[in-house]
Design an enzyme around this catalytic site. Structure first.
Site, short mmCIF file in Angstrom:
data_model
loop_
_atom_site.label_atom_id
_atom_site.label_comp_id
_atom_site.label_asym_id
_atom_site.label_seq_id
_atom_site.Cartn_x
_atom_site.Cartn_y
_atom_site.Cartn_z
N GLY A 295 -15.90 9.65 -27.62
CA GLY A 295 -17.02 8.81 -28.03
C GLY A 295 -18.26 8.95 -27.17
N GLU B 136 -6.56 14.35 -25.05
CA GLU B 136 -7.86 13.71 -25.22
C GLU B 136 -8.46 13.40 -23.86
OE1 GLU B 136 -8.30 11.74 -29.32
OE2 GLU B 136 -7.29 10.32 -28.03
N SER C 201 -14.81 13.91 -29.14
CA SER C 201 -16.12 14.29 -29.69
C SER C 201 -16.09 15.59 -30.49
CB SER C 201 -17.18 14.35 -28.57
OG SER C 201 -17.33 13.08 -27.96
N LYS D 181 -9.91 3.95 -35.76
CA LYS D 181 -10.04 2.90 -34.74
C LYS D 181 -10.29 1.54 -35.40
CE LYS D 181 -11.26 6.37 -31.36
NZ LYS D 181 -12.04 6.75 -30.16
N HIS E 109 -2.84 6.09 -26.88
CA HIS E 109 -4.27 6.43 -26.90
C HIS E 109 -4.94 5.90 -25.64
CE1 HIS E 109 -8.47 6.65 -28.11
NE2 HIS E 109 -8.09 7.54 -29.01
N GLU F 37 -7.65 4.52 -25.05
CA GLU F 37 -8.27 3.19 -25.13
C GLU F 37 -7.24 2.11 -24.87
OE1 GLU F 37 -11.60 4.90 -28.22
OE2 GLU F 37 -9.95 3.71 -29.02
N ASN G 192 -8.68 9.24 -36.61
CA ASN G 192 -8.42 7.92 -36.04
C ASN G 192 -9.63 7.03 -36.32
OD1 ASN G 192 -7.82 5.68 -34.51
ND2 ASN G 192 -7.84 6.73 -32.54
#
Length: 254
Positions: A172, A166, A212, A12, A96, A98, A10
């Site tokens: 991150g 996730e 990560s 992003k 996702h 985010e 991904n």
């Protein structure tokens, strides 16, 4: 039947045309296990989808990072599933964390998106995961079960769905769920599918881990019985993504 390992990258909201071409060149030159061992999907930003699709080796596939919840129309800034199909983009990432956190996408909205994308013939990487607060309060399994339930209520066929677990606290941040923590949630997700959807779907649905993942921790994570692949963020822009793809051989040798 053994579940085929899947590794997604991904990208992003990163990259220029030049940077994207460099990443694609790196991928094209990489020596990785064959398609029968590992499925590789990379997800560039919308503006680079066609560029990447045209340049990328044929055994790697391309995914969009999102799509609209229903047919296109007066939805400024959105991209419809039909458009992705028209461009022969086979995959889309939905739900996702985010987007859930920053754009307030609810479980129900994500479930609707997954159902619509599938109805148009796309394959879906559907993301679930808990925040640090939720993990510390002991509600991890309840949270990911609720997220999965919202998808299960809208779809009847799981053939083209891959779940991606996730943990939000590991995305991150450099913090990684330990192999035991990842396996525990993947096991619980598979158990939820068995109890609520069916044994066949539970046995065949692939569950990726994301958060990560890097060249150093991928082999140990890949060795967990219910971890069927990785959805990789930052490391997918770097050469170590190749090492992560190669970790699929851990399964083959198991």
């Amino acid at each position: 039947m053994a579940r085929k390992f899947i590794v997604g990258g991904n990208w992003k909201c990163n990259g220029t045309a030049e940077e994207v071409k460099k990443i694609v060149t790196m991928l094209n030159e990489a020596e990785v296990p064959s398609e029968d061992v590992v499925e590789v999907v990379v997800s560039p930003p919308f503006v680079f989808l066609t560029l990447v699709k045209n340049l990328l080796r044929s055994d790697f596939h391309v995914a969009a990072q999102n799509c609209w919840v229903r047919k296109g129309g007066a939805f400024t800034g959105e991209v419809s599933a039909e458009m992705l199909v028209n461009l022969s983009i086979p995959w889309v990432i939905l739900g996702h964390s985010e987007r859930r956190a920053l754009l307030n996408e609810s479980n129900e909205f994500v479930g609707d998106k997954v159902a619509y994308a599938l109805s148009q013939g796309l394959k879906v990487i559907a993301c679930v995961g808990e925040t640090l607060e939720q993990r510390e309060s002991g509600s991890t399994v309840a949270v990911v079960a609720a997220q999965t339930k919202a998808i299960a209520e809208k779809i009847s066929n799981w053939d083209n769905v891959v779940l991606a677990y996730e943990p939000v606290w590991a995305i991150g941040t450099g913090k990684v769920a330990s192999p035991a923590q990842a396996q525990e949630v993947h096991f619980e997700l598979r158990k939820w599918l068995k109890d609520n959807v069916g044994a066949e779907v539970a046995a065949s649905t692939r569950i990726m881990y994301g958060g990560s993942v890097n060249g150093g921790n991928c082999k140990e994570l890949a060795s967990q019985p219910d971890v069927d692949g990785f959805l990789v963020g930052g490391a997918s822009l770097k050469p170590e993504f190749i090492d992560i793809i190669k970790s699929a051989t851990v399964k083959k040798n198991a």
